[in-house]
Design a protein around this motif. Structure first.
Motif, mmCIF file in Angstrom:
data_model
loop_
_atom_site.group_PDB
_atom_site.id
_atom_site.type_symbol
_atom_site.label_atom_id
_atom_site.label_comp_id
_atom_site.label_asym_id
_atom_site.label_seq_id
_atom_site.Cartn_x
_atom_site.Cartn_y
_atom_site.Cartn_z
ATOM 1 N N TYR A 1 0.774 -1.140 0.141
ATOM 2 C CA TYR A 1 -0.005 0.146 0.121
ATOM 3 C C TYR A 1 1.034 1.278 0.133
ATOM 4 O O TYR A 1 0.687 2.292 -0.763
ATOM 5 C CB TYR A 1 -0.905 0.017 1.441
ATOM 6 C CG TYR A 1 -1.715 1.293 1.259
ATOM 7 C CD1 TYR A 1 -2.660 1.575 0.649
ATOM 8 C CD2 TYR A 1 -2.052 1.786 2.804
ATOM 9 C CE1 TYR A 1 -3.644 2.732 0.597
ATOM 10 C CE2 TYR A 1 -2.788 2.823 2.968
ATOM 11 C CZ TYR A 1 -3.494 3.296 2.063
ATOM 12 O OH TYR A 1 -4.297 4.303 2.372
ATOM 13 N N ASN B 1 0.810 4.282 13.421
ATOM 14 C CA ASN B 1 -0.252 3.160 13.118
ATOM 15 C C ASN B 1 -0.007 2.596 11.732
ATOM 16 O O ASN B 1 -0.051 1.374 11.343
ATOM 17 C CB ASN B 1 -1.484 3.426 13.443
ATOM 18 C CG ASN B 1 -2.295 4.631 12.496
ATOM 19 O OD1 ASN B 1 -1.209 5.498 12.065
ATOM 20 N ND2 ASN B 1 -3.487 4.631 12.112
ATOM 21 N N ARG C 1 2.685 8.353 1.430
ATOM 22 C CA ARG C 1 1.550 9.187 0.818
ATOM 23 C C ARG C 1 1.793 10.688 0.652
ATOM 24 O O ARG C 1 1.310 11.248 -0.111
ATOM 25 C CB ARG C 1 0.185 8.687 1.739
ATOM 26 C CG ARG C 1 -0.954 9.160 1.191
ATOM 27 C CD ARG C 1 -2.192 8.467 1.630
ATOM 28 N NE ARG C 1 -2.511 8.743 3.367
ATOM 29 C CZ ARG C 1 -3.309 8.209 3.841
ATOM 30 N NH1 ARG C 1 -4.187 7.210 3.626
ATOM 31 N NH2 ARG C 1 -3.916 8.627 5.235
ATOM 32 N N ARG D 1 -8.833 -4.679 11.805
ATOM 33 C CA ARG D 1 -7.319 -4.363 10.972
ATOM 34 C C ARG D 1 -6.492 -3.396 12.180
ATOM 35 O O ARG D 1 -6.697 -2.521 12.721
ATOM 36 C CB ARG D 1 -7.523 -3.944 9.692
ATOM 37 C CG ARG D 1 -7.410 -2.587 9.366
ATOM 38 C CD ARG D 1 -7.415 -2.222 7.862
ATOM 39 N NE ARG D 1 -8.232 -0.998 7.488
ATOM 40 C CZ ARG D 1 -7.394 -0.275 6.897
ATOM 41 N NH1 ARG D 1 -6.134 -0.619 6.225
ATOM 42 N NH2 ARG D 1 -7.848 0.894 6.554
ATOM 43 N N CYS E 1 -7.285 5.095 11.409
ATOM 44 C CA CYS E 1 -8.333 6.082 11.559
ATOM 45 C C CYS E 1 -9.487 6.001 10.980
ATOM 46 O O CYS E 1 -10.394 6.587 11.493
ATOM 47 C CB CYS E 1 -7.320 7.463 11.030
ATOM 48 S SG CYS E 1 -7.014 7.103 9.298
ATOM 49 N N SER F 1 -9.417 2.426 1.333
ATOM 50 C CA SER F 1 -8.061 2.938 1.413
ATOM 51 C C SER F 1 -7.408 2.425 -0.240
ATOM 52 O O SER F 1 -7.371 1.140 -0.354
ATOM 53 C CB SER F 1 -7.259 2.656 2.449
ATOM 54 O OG SER F 1 -7.903 3.058 3.625
ATOM 55 N N PHE G 1 -7.990 10.798 0.011
ATOM 56 C CA PHE G 1 -8.181 10.179 1.464
ATOM 57 C C PHE G 1 -8.268 11.582 2.137
ATOM 58 O O PHE G 1 -7.220 12.310 2.033
ATOM 59 C CB PHE G 1 -6.977 9.386 1.729
ATOM 60 C CG PHE G 1 -7.264 8.644 3.081
ATOM 61 C CD1 PHE G 1 -7.355 7.302 3.053
ATOM 62 C CD2 PHE G 1 -7.018 9.284 4.105
ATOM 63 C CE1 PHE G 1 -7.501 6.625 4.216
ATOM 64 C CE2 PHE G 1 -7.123 8.627 5.353
ATOM 65 C CZ PHE G 1 -7.472 7.243 5.386
HETATM 66 O O1 LIG Z 1 -4.894 5.029 9.914
HETATM 67 C C1 LIG Z 1 -5.118 5.889 8.911
HETATM 68 C C2 LIG Z 1 -4.794 5.575 7.622
HETATM 69 C C3 LIG Z 1 -5.228 4.067 7.096
HETATM 70 C C4 LIG Z 1 -5.420 4.054 5.590
HETATM 71 O O2 LIG Z 1 -4.767 4.881 4.819
HETATM 72 O O3 LIG Z 1 -6.127 3.356 5.198
#
Ligand SMILES: O=CCCC(=O)O
Ligand SMILES: NC(=O)c1ccc[n+]([C@@H]2O[C@H](COP(=O)([O-])OP(=O)(O)OC[C@H]3O[C@@H](n4cnc5c(N)ncnc54)[C@H](O)[C@@H]3O)[C@@H](O)[C@H]2O)c1
Length: 506
Positions: A129, A175, A183, A304, A310, A470, A476
């Motif tokens: 990701y 996290n 990103r 997850r 978030c 995501s 996002f």
């Molecule tokens: O915790 C936040 C980001 C989670 C995500 O990008 O799916």
């Protein structure tokens, strides 16, 4: 309540596991500034622990405000050249960085599991990701088009240019130790900006490994700098990154409270800002939904990263007509599917919480809800795992009141309260009755309701009949106190570009 034990008896030596990383040059303890590995001028270091064992995995350079200002100088010097490279050149370097990350996926995933606890398969998923943002922005670099505006005067021509903002100061949470950095950084570099990144003190290793791979890819010195710092040095480092006049952009991912502080600090020099902050996502199951699908999607959406995401579902609203059936199907799935243990133990898909303070917050929310009448139907306790660590059971509750912290605030832990509702109007009111608005989810097959509810939810992202949203191709970000700006997608690069308009007399 009985749950699958997972692999709770698996003993782990975190140091031995760190030694299994094949390419040990990915395990870095120093900061990366101007293309060099450097310690703090104070020589201080801070301890990083494995949340699945609480054993030390290393001592990392503890940079202070002075060290960070030197990194900002380096980024500012590098900006001159980097901002003048062609988009094609930047695209090519970013692509090489992406290839490096993918080629080292297994080592990076192991490193991530060791510093943030997420199960190895999930960590590998995050590497893919995280890398996808580098690939995406390597492509978007070439599409930062300006505009030609029809002039109202026959004697002039009007053109809109997009130019890189300058040096970006970036602060990220624990996290998603890789993806929350890529990103931002990939978008910034694609736009022609240079960056100074302060990763979370719990998870500096993944950030530093990204530097090693960026260097191998040929990203020039000073373009991508990483300055780890202890929790103790965090406020002064944050102040430097938000007030140094050479920084023109601040991008932060983390809690709403810290976001507000950084935003006010950044206002002193009027920096461009992006804030990706906390959420409190509603997850609504209407009476016409497929109960099995909704319950399966909720497992992933809620649990997850042990609930430390978030966009995790935080409040589950289920229509009265299907409430009992949903609770029964969902609790069976929780017991059947989630296996607790250290993230490197075979078969585990539910790891520890990353910090003791996160665990304490989870426990406190649970106790306050129970005191107000909630009933725990699955879990509810710290989990006893042989490796040690911050483990808390996946927990499902019913009869949770609307005014306890578990409902009103983001949990960021594995608590899953299931509320009952009777009308669409009522549930929309309850879903929107929070100051934040990041993600929301709902399950229904009624096309009219799908548009009505999706439009009425006060959030930046909506999952309809799905619990995951995501991807690098989609914007996002949140509304209300969940922040400002968007990451990923074709909009993400705009956060690092200024618009300049030219009026040209013929
Ligand atoms: O915790 C936040 C980001 C989670 C995500 O990008 O799916
Ligand atoms: N919207 C998103 O994309 C997104 C993504 C991931 C996490 N989050 C949010 O992040 C939160 C969880 O992460 P957290 O607990 O680490 O958040 P946090 O706000 O406590 O910390 C985030 C980062 O900011 C740093 N920090 C803390 N105080 C600071 C200060 N005074 N100056 C500068 N930096 C400071 C931390 O060390 C960490 O690196 C949750 O609220 C979650 O929803 C949001």
């Amino acid at each position: 309540m009985s749950q699958k034990r997972g692999n709770q008896d698996y003993a782990i030596s975190s140091k031995d596991e760190l030694g299994k990383i094949k390419d040990q040059r990915l395990v870095r303890l120093d900061a990366y500034v101007n293309g060099k590995w450097v310690g703090a001028t104070s020589d201080r270091r801070f301890e990083v622990t494995d949340p699945g064992t609480l054993q030390t995995i290393g001592h990392v350079a503890d940079m202070n405000a002075h060290d960070v200002s030197k990194a900002v100088d380096a980024a500012s010097d590098a900006f001159g050249k980097w901002s003048k490279t062609t988009a094609k050149e930047r695209a090519s370097l970013l692509r090489k960085w992406y290839d490096q990350v993918m080629a080292n996926k297994d080592d990076l995933a192991r490193l991530m599991t060791l510093e943030c606890g997420k199960p190895l398969a999930e960590a590998a998923g995050e590497i893919g990701y995280g890398a996808s943002f580098i690939e995406w922005f390597s492509e978007e670099a070439k599409r930062a088009y300006g505009d030609v505006v029809p002039s109202p005067m026959s004697s002039t021509r009007m053109v809109v240019l997009k130019q890189p903002v300058g040096v970006a100061g970036i602060i990220t949470p624990y996290n998603f130790p890789t993806a929350m950095i890529t990103r931002k950084v990939a978008a910034a570099l694609a736009a022609g900006c240079t960056v100074v990144v302060r990763p979370a003190h719990e998870t500096p290793f993944s950030a530093l490994a990204l530097c090693e791979l960026a260097e191998r890819a040929g990203i020039p010195p000073g373009v991508f700098n990483v300055v780890p710092s202890s929790g103790e040095n965090t406020p002064e480092v944050g102040k430097e990154l938000t007030t140094n006049p050479k920084i023109r952009k601040v991008s932060f991912t983390g809690s709403t409270n810290v976001g507000k502080l950084l935003m006010s600090q950044a206002s002193s020099t009027m920096k461009k800002i992006s804030m990706e902050l906390g959420g409190n996502a509603p997850f609504i199951v209407f009476e016409d939904a497929s109960i099995r699908d909704a319950a399966e999607q909720l497992i992933l959406c809620k649990f997850r990263n042990s609930g430390q995401t978030c966009v995790c579902a935080n409040r589950i609203y289920v229509h009265d007509k299907v409430y009992d059936e949903f609770v029964s199907v969902f609790t069976s799935l929780v017991k059947e599917k989630l296996r607790i243990g250290h993230g490197l133990a075979p078969g585990v898909n539910f790891g520890p919480m990353i910090t003791e303070r996160g665990l304490a917050k989870t426990e406190e929310q649970l106790q306050r809800a129970v005191k107000a009448g909630a009933k725990v139907i699955v879990g509810g306790n710290r989990a006893n795992v042989k490796s040690g660590g911050n483990f808390f059971e996946p927990t499902v509750l019913v009869n949770v009141s609307d005014d306890v912290p578990m409902t009103c605030e983001e949990t960021f832990g594995p608590l899953c309260p299931i509320y009952r509702f009777t009308t669409e109007e009522e549930v929309m009111c309850r879903a929107n009755n929070v100051p934040v608005g990041l993600a929301g989810y709902f399950f229904s097959r009624d096309i009219g309701r799908i548009f009505r509810v999706a439009e009425a939810l006060e959030v930046g992202m909506v999952g309809v009949n799905i619990g995951s949203i995501s991807t690098e191709v989609a914007p996002f970000g949140g509304v209300k106190e969940s922040g400002v700006g968007r990451e990923g997608s074709r909009y993400g690069i705009d956060e690092y570009l200024n618009i300049k308009y030219l009026n040209i007399a013929l």
